[in-house]
Motif scaffolding. Sequence first.
Motif, PDB file in Angstrom:
ATOM      1  N   UNK A  61      -6.120   4.652   5.930  1.00 36.71           N
ATOM      2  CA  UNK A  61      -6.109   3.458   5.090  1.00 36.71           C
ATOM      3  C   UNK A  61      -4.844   3.363   4.248  1.00 36.71           C
ATOM      4  N   UNK A  62      -4.367   4.512   3.755  1.00 36.63           N
ATOM      5  CA  UNK A  62      -3.211   4.554   2.847  1.00 36.63           C
ATOM      6  C   UNK A  62      -2.419   5.817   3.143  1.00 36.63           C
ATOM      7  N   UNK A  63      -1.116   5.744   2.966  1.00 39.51           N
ATOM      8  CA  UNK A  63      -0.288   6.908   3.322  1.00 39.51           C
ATOM      9  C   UNK A  63      -0.659   8.160   2.537  1.00 39.51           C
ATOM     10  N   UNK A  64      -1.266   7.995   1.339  1.00 41.93           N
ATOM     11  CA  UNK A  64      -1.648   9.170   0.547  1.00 41.93           C
ATOM     12  C   UNK A  64      -2.782   9.949   1.204  1.00 41.93           C
ATOM     13  N   UNK A  65      -3.617   9.258   1.980  1.00 42.61           N
ATOM     14  CA  UNK A  65      -4.729   9.923   2.641  1.00 42.61           C
ATOM     15  C   UNK A  65      -5.833  10.380   1.725  1.00 42.61           C
ATOM     16  N   UNK A  66      -5.876   9.844   0.501  1.00 42.39           N
ATOM     17  CA  UNK A  66      -6.843  10.306  -0.495  1.00 42.39           C
ATOM     18  C   UNK A  66      -7.762   9.175  -0.936  1.00 42.39           C
ATOM     19  N   UNK A  67      -8.898   9.550  -1.534  1.00 44.27           N
ATOM     20  CA  UNK A  67      -9.826   8.587  -2.120  1.00 44.27           C
ATOM     21  C   UNK A  67      -9.567   8.502  -3.627  1.00 44.27           C
ATOM     22  N   UNK A  68      -9.716   7.289  -4.185  1.00 48.67           N
ATOM     23  CA  UNK A  68     -10.235   6.062  -3.588  1.00 48.67           C
ATOM     24  C   UNK A  68      -9.150   5.187  -2.986  1.00 48.67           C
ATOM     25  N   UNK A  69      -9.608   4.200  -2.212  1.00 45.59           N
ATOM     26  CA  UNK A  69      -8.747   3.152  -1.669  1.00 45.59           C
ATOM     27  C   UNK A  69      -9.516   1.841  -1.729  1.00 45.59           C
ATOM     28  N   UNK A  70      -8.802   0.783  -2.082  1.00 45.04           N
ATOM     29  CA  UNK A  70      -9.367  -0.560  -1.966  1.00 45.04           C
ATOM     30  C   UNK A  70      -8.437  -1.411  -1.108  1.00 45.04           C
ATOM     31  N   UNK A  71      -9.001  -2.442  -0.516  1.00 45.59           N
ATOM     32  CA  UNK A  71      -8.202  -3.497   0.088  1.00 45.59           C
ATOM     33  C   UNK A  71      -8.656  -4.810  -0.528  1.00 45.59           C
ATOM     34  N   UNK A  72      -7.693  -5.687  -0.749  1.00 43.54           N
ATOM     35  CA  UNK A  72      -7.975  -6.981  -1.382  1.00 43.54           C
ATOM     36  C   UNK A  72      -6.991  -7.990  -0.802  1.00 43.54           C
ATOM     37  N   UNK A  73      -7.403  -8.678   0.235  1.00 43.47           N
ATOM     38  CA  UNK A  73      -6.461  -9.531   0.945  1.00 43.47           C
ATOM     39  C   UNK A  73      -5.379  -8.690   1.586  1.00 43.47           C
ATOM     40  N   UNK A  74      -4.132  -8.952   1.238  1.00 49.67           N
ATOM     41  CA  UNK A  74      -3.011  -8.195   1.793  1.00 49.67           C
ATOM     42  C   UNK A  74      -2.713  -6.912   1.013  1.00 49.67           C
ATOM     43  N   UNK A  75      -3.449  -6.697  -0.067  1.00 48.49           N
ATOM     44  CA  UNK A  75      -3.208  -5.529  -0.926  1.00 48.49           C
ATOM     45  C   UNK A  75      -4.028  -4.345  -0.444  1.00 48.49           C
ATOM     46  N   UNK A  76      -3.377  -3.188  -0.307  1.00 46.74           N
ATOM     47  CA  UNK A  76      -4.050  -1.909  -0.113  1.00 46.74           C
ATOM     48  C   UNK A  76      -3.576  -1.001  -1.236  1.00 46.74           C
TER      49      UNK A  76
END
Length: 206
Positions: A47-62
């Motif tokens: 989901x994200x290059x950090x590979x850590x939790x948490x992650x959100x997605x909001x439209x084009x935002x990750x």
Amino acid sequence: MLTVHHLEKSQSERIVWLCEELDIPYALKRYQREPVGKAAPADYKALHWSGTAPVITDGKVTLAESGAIIEYIVRRHGDGRLTVPPHSPEYADYLFWFHFVNGSLMPSLMMLAAEGGLAAFIGQRAHRSMAALDAHLADHTWLAGNTFTVADIMIGYPLTTRRQFYLPFDLSPYPGVGAYLQRMGDRPAYRWAMDKGDPGMPLLLA
């Protein structure tokens, strides 16, 4: 649509709880840890290059990182609720405890399970931090006085769920912390969030 990508038994529980406290629309996507090693699964790490939790997605935002996500959601979706304005007498306390959690408390608590001289030194810091927190809570209902804020959401995870990953950590020397966790557990949004994110998981509120 705001989507909270929740990895079981992780810091992402904070974000589920935040959305429930704000009563905002969001989608929840749950991920199970790998059975061996308990790491995040590959699709979560992607989901994200950090590979850590948490992650959100909001439209084009990750977006990753608890503090950044909380600030983003509160400002973008929550009209600034659950924060303390700069002119408030509790503003300094709010800032300190919000940043203290991941900056000092969690790293020192994690070292309690390690060995060696540095681990022992940092372990002492963990107990000093807990003693200071306990003293603060002796005459404060919440971290920023009588008002529940996102600082309280930040600190919930290391005092509860994260303790499943530490060596046994006795909270009995810290009665102020124990009473605080009971107040936290009485919040309906906390219960709803935990039921949605980690159904059936025992809540370490003592």
